[in-house]
Design a protein around this motif. Structure first.
Motif, short mmCIF file in Angstrom:
data_model
loop_
_atom_site.label_atom_id
_atom_site.label_comp_id
_atom_site.label_asym_id
_atom_site.label_seq_id
_atom_site.Cartn_x
_atom_site.Cartn_y
_atom_site.Cartn_z
N LEU A 204 0.81 -1.22 0.00
CA LEU A 204 0.00 0.00 0.00
C LEU A 204 0.85 1.27 0.00
O LEU A 204 0.52 2.23 -0.72
N PRO A 205 1.95 1.35 0.78
CA PRO A 205 2.78 2.56 0.68
C PRO A 205 3.35 2.77 -0.72
O PRO A 205 3.48 3.92 -1.16
N ALA A 206 3.70 1.69 -1.42
CA ALA A 206 4.23 1.85 -2.78
C ALA A 206 3.14 2.35 -3.72
O ALA A 206 3.41 3.18 -4.60
N PHE A 207 1.93 1.86 -3.56
CA PHE A 207 0.82 2.36 -4.38
C PHE A 207 0.60 3.85 -4.13
O PHE A 207 0.34 4.63 -5.06
N ALA A 208 0.70 4.27 -2.87
CA ALA A 208 0.56 5.70 -2.55
C ALA A 208 1.69 6.50 -3.18
O ALA A 208 1.48 7.61 -3.68
N ALA A 209 2.90 5.92 -3.20
CA ALA A 209 4.03 6.61 -3.84
C ALA A 209 3.79 6.78 -5.33
O ALA A 209 4.17 7.81 -5.91
N VAL A 210 3.17 5.79 -5.97
CA VAL A 210 2.84 5.91 -7.39
C VAL A 210 1.89 7.08 -7.61
O VAL A 210 2.08 7.90 -8.54
N ARG A 211 0.88 7.19 -6.77
CA ARG A 211 -0.05 8.32 -6.91
C ARG A 211 0.67 9.65 -6.73
O ARG A 211 0.42 10.61 -7.46
N ASP A 212 1.57 9.71 -5.76
CA ASP A 212 2.31 10.95 -5.52
C ASP A 212 3.19 11.28 -6.73
O ASP A 212 3.28 12.46 -7.13
N LEU A 213 3.86 10.28 -7.28
CA LEU A 213 4.69 10.52 -8.46
C LEU A 213 3.86 11.07 -9.62
O LEU A 213 4.29 11.99 -10.34
N ARG A 214 2.67 10.52 -9.80
CA ARG A 214 1.81 11.01 -10.88
C ARG A 214 1.36 12.45 -10.61
O ARG A 214 1.30 13.27 -11.54
N ASP A 215 1.05 12.74 -9.36
CA ASP A 215 0.67 14.11 -9.01
C ASP A 215 1.81 15.09 -9.27
O ASP A 215 1.58 16.28 -9.53
N GLU A 216 3.04 14.58 -9.20
CA GLU A 216 4.22 15.41 -9.47
C GLU A 216 4.55 15.50 -10.95
O GLU A 216 5.54 16.15 -11.33
N GLY A 217 3.72 14.87 -11.79
CA GLY A 217 3.90 14.98 -13.23
C GLY A 217 4.53 13.78 -13.90
O GLY A 217 4.73 13.80 -15.13
N ALA A 218 4.84 12.72 -13.15
CA ALA A 218 5.47 11.54 -13.74
C ALA A 218 4.42 10.64 -14.40
O ALA A 218 3.24 10.68 -14.06
N VAL A 219 4.87 9.84 -15.35
CA VAL A 219 4.06 8.76 -15.91
C VAL A 219 4.20 7.59 -14.95
O VAL A 219 5.25 6.95 -14.87
N VAL A 223 -0.65 -1.59 -10.28
CA VAL A 223 -1.50 -2.76 -10.53
C VAL A 223 -1.57 -3.57 -9.25
O VAL A 223 -0.54 -3.85 -8.62
N GLY A 224 -2.77 -3.94 -8.83
CA GLY A 224 -2.96 -4.75 -7.64
C GLY A 224 -3.40 -6.15 -7.99
O GLY A 224 -4.22 -6.36 -8.90
N VAL A 225 -2.86 -7.12 -7.27
CA VAL A 225 -3.20 -8.53 -7.47
C VAL A 225 -4.15 -8.94 -6.34
O VAL A 225 -3.83 -8.77 -5.16
N LEU A 226 -5.30 -9.50 -6.70
CA LEU A 226 -6.37 -9.70 -5.73
C LEU A 226 -6.36 -11.06 -5.06
O LEU A 226 -7.12 -11.28 -4.12
N SER A 227 -5.50 -11.96 -5.49
CA SER A 227 -5.57 -13.33 -4.98
C SER A 227 -5.16 -13.45 -3.52
O SER A 227 -5.44 -14.46 -2.87
N ALA A 236 -6.73 1.24 -4.06
CA ALA A 236 -5.40 1.84 -3.99
C ALA A 236 -4.67 1.84 -5.32
O ALA A 236 -3.64 2.49 -5.45
N VAL A 237 -5.21 1.13 -6.34
CA VAL A 237 -4.46 0.91 -7.58
C VAL A 237 -5.24 1.42 -8.79
O VAL A 237 -6.44 1.69 -8.73
N ASP A 238 -4.52 1.52 -9.90
CA ASP A 238 -5.15 1.93 -11.16
C ASP A 238 -5.84 0.78 -11.87
O ASP A 238 -6.87 0.95 -12.52
N VAL A 239 -5.25 -0.41 -11.79
CA VAL A 239 -5.76 -1.61 -12.46
C VAL A 239 -5.61 -2.77 -11.49
O VAL A 239 -4.62 -2.84 -10.75
N ASP A 240 -6.58 -3.69 -11.46
CA ASP A 240 -6.41 -4.90 -10.66
C ASP A 240 -6.51 -6.13 -11.55
O ASP A 240 -7.18 -6.12 -12.59
#
Length: 256
Positions: A204-219, A223-227, A236-240
C-alpha cells in the motif's frame, strides 16, 4: 482505467521505465511454505523481454534479497535490481548491499516464541536475519491466532525497537523507517515512467508513492493482485488483476 489503457499509456515510455513488482503473491503464487515459492510460469521470460525493451526491472520485497534471487532465478533477468526487506538491502549484478543485524534482534529471537505461544503449535517464525515474521497460515483459524498474540508481539517489538506490520496471515517485526514507498522512490529516480505491481498490505505505501509521483507529473501506474484477499488493494491501484498468471500476461502485453 483498464489493463488495455495501461498498456497503451506505458508502452511509449518503456525504454528507460522502471517496472517494479513484489514477489510473493505477485510474481509467485502464495504457498504455505515460503521456501517452495516459485515464479508463475512465464514470469521470468516476461521480465527479460521488458529488460530487452530498455526497462529497468526491479523486485521490491519483504523477503531478504538473496533468498528471492535464489528462489526466483532472478539473476537471469538482465540488469535486475532486488530491493529486499522493504529496502534495507539491495542486490544487483551479483552483489548485495545490506546492514549488520542490530544487537536487539538476538533478544527478539529469544523472547518471540514465548510471545506467540498462546496462538498454538501451528504458528511459526521465519527468520530473515534483519527481521522476524510470525506466520499464521497453517493455524486452524489464522485470524483468531493472530488476534491472540498481536498485542504481546507488538509490545515486544516496541520494547526492542522494531515496528510490527501485518500482512496476509503474518505479523512482521522489522527495522523502523523502511517501507516499499521509500524503496520505490529511490528506484524511480530519473526514470521515464514507473509501473508498480503488488498484492498485500505492505504494498500500500508503494501504491501511494505511485499516486504521488503522478501528481508530481510523472508517468506512473499501479497494478494490484487480488488473490491475496486484501480488500484495500482495489481502491489503492489503477488496475487490478486476479492472480500472478494475469500479472505475467500483463507484463507480456506491455513488452509487446
Amino acid at each position: 482505467m483498464d489493463a488495455a489503457d495501461l498498456v497503451e499509456a506505458l508502452r511509449p515510455h518503456l525504454a528507460g521505465a522502471l517496472i517494479a513488482t513484489d514477489f510473493d503473491g505477485t510474481l509467485a503464487p502464495l504457498v504455505a511454505d515460503p521456501e517452495s515459492s516459485r515464479p508463475a510460469e512465464g514470469a521470468i521470460d516476461a521480465l527479460g523481454a521488458l529488460a530487452g525493451r530498455g526497462a529497468q526491472i526491479a523486485v521490491v520485497t519483504g523477503r531478504d534479497a538473496t533468498t528471492v534471487v535464489r528462489l526466483g532465478g532472478l539473476d537471469t533477468v538482465p540488469g535486475i535490481v532486488v530491493a529486499g526487506l522493504y529496502g534495507v538491502e539491495t542486490w544487483r549484478d551479483g552483489g548485495l548491499e545490506t546492514q549488520d543485524p542490530p544487537p536487539e534482534i538476538d533478544e527478539l529471537r529469544r523472547r518471540l516464541p514465548d510471545a506467540i505461544a498462546p496462538a498454538g503449535h501451528d504458528v511459526w517464525i521465519e527468520d530473515k536475519r534483519l527481521s522476524l515474521v510470525v506466520h499464521f497460515r497453517r493455524a486452524a483459524d489464522p485470524a483468531a491466532a493472530a488476534d491472540a498474540v498481536r498485542g504481546p508481539v507488538t509490545d515486544l517489538g516496541r520494547e526492542l525497537g522494531f515496528e510490527t506490520h501485518p500482512g496476509s496471515n503474518v505479523l512482521e517485526l522489522r527495522l523502523p523507517g523502511y517501507d516499499k514507498a521509500g524503496a520505490l522512490r529511490g528506484l524511480a529516480e530519473g526514470r521515464s515512467a514507473v509501473l508498480y505491481i503488488g498484492d498485500d498490505l505492505g504494498d500500500l505505501p508503494a501504491f501511494a508513492a505511485v499516486r504521488d509521483l503522478r501528481d508530481e507529473g510523472a508517468v506512473a501506474y499501479s497494478v494490484g493482485v487480488l488473490s491475496s484477499g486484501v480488500p484495500e488493494i482495489v481502491d489503492a491501484v489503477d488496475v487490478d488483476v486476479d492472480d500472478p498468471a494475469e500479472v505475467v500476461e500483463l507484463l507480456r502485453r506491455v513488452a509487446g
